[in-house]
Design an enzyme around this catalytic site. Sequence first.
Site, PDB file in Angstrom:
ATOM      1  N   ASP A 117      80.543  88.682  21.633  1.00  0.00           N
ATOM      2  CA  ASP A 117      81.321  89.467  22.589  1.00  0.00           C
ATOM      3  C   ASP A 117      82.235  88.561  23.679  1.00  0.00           C
ATOM      4  O   ASP A 117      81.926  87.352  23.525  1.00  0.00           O
ATOM      5  CB  ASP A 117      80.359  90.494  23.375  1.00  0.00           C
ATOM      6  CG  ASP A 117      79.466  89.791  24.147  1.00  0.00           C
ATOM      7  OD1 ASP A 117      79.857  89.190  25.304  1.00  0.00           O
ATOM      8  OD2 ASP A 117      78.108  89.387  23.856  1.00  0.00           O
ATOM      9  N   ASP A 119      81.780  88.669  27.028  1.00  0.00           N
ATOM     10  CA  ASP A 119      81.135  88.873  28.044  1.00  0.00           C
ATOM     11  C   ASP A 119      81.801  89.992  28.893  1.00  0.00           C
ATOM     12  O   ASP A 119      82.216  91.098  28.440  1.00  0.00           O
ATOM     13  CB  ASP A 119      81.004  87.584  28.937  1.00  0.00           C
ATOM     14  CG  ASP A 119      80.194  87.486  29.953  1.00  0.00           C
ATOM     15  OD1 ASP A 119      78.977  87.991  29.657  1.00  0.00           O
ATOM     16  OD2 ASP A 119      80.306  86.615  31.006  1.00  0.00           O
TER      17      ASP A 119
END
Length: 197
Positions: A117, A119
Amino acid sequence: QEPIAPGHLVVPDQLIDRTTGRPRTFFGAGLVGHVAFAEPYCPQLRRALVDAARQAPATVHDGGTYLVIEGPQFSTRAESRLFRTWGAAVIGMTALPEARLAREAEMCYANLALATDYDAWHDTHAAVTVDMVVATLTQNVALAQATVHGLLADLVPQAGAGCSCGQALDAALMTDPAHIPASARAQLEPILRRVLG
C-alpha cells in the site's frame, strides 16, 4: 515513495529504526560490544536477492531505505508525510531487531520487502487498512516464494563468499575477555566462539 507501487518488491539497502520496545542487542550483562552497522545488509546477499526477484519475474526496486515502526498501529498521515521527507522508500514493522542481531551473530542478512500500500500519505489512494495489506500480500505470496526458491538455488554454492559479515565481531568487543562473566560467555557462546576461542 510513489514509484514503489503495491505489488512491487523492494530489496532495501538502508534502515531507519523508529522502534522503542524491542531488544536491540545480544550484548549487555557484563559484555560490551559495538558492531559496525553503517551498511545494515550483506551486499552479496542483497545482490543475489535482487537477481532472484528479477528472475521470478517481479518488479523489484534495488535499494532504498526501510523505515521500521513499532506498530501495531499504522502511521498517521502527518507521520507518513514526514517519513517521506526523510527519504524512506518503504515502511514496515519488521526487519529490526533482526538486522542488528544478524550482524552481531556474524550472519549474512538481507530483506525482501513486499509493498502492499501507499501508507497514509497518498491523496488519491485510500489510507492503509488490514484488508488492503492482506489482499495485496496474498497476491504476492507466489512471487515471493519463487524469489526465495531462485535465491536458494543460486546462493548455496557461494554463501558467505566476498563479504565481511562473518568477521563483524573482530573489532567489536570492548570488554576484556578475562572480565566477561561466565554467564554471559555461556549464553553467547554460539556467537562468541570464533572470537574468544
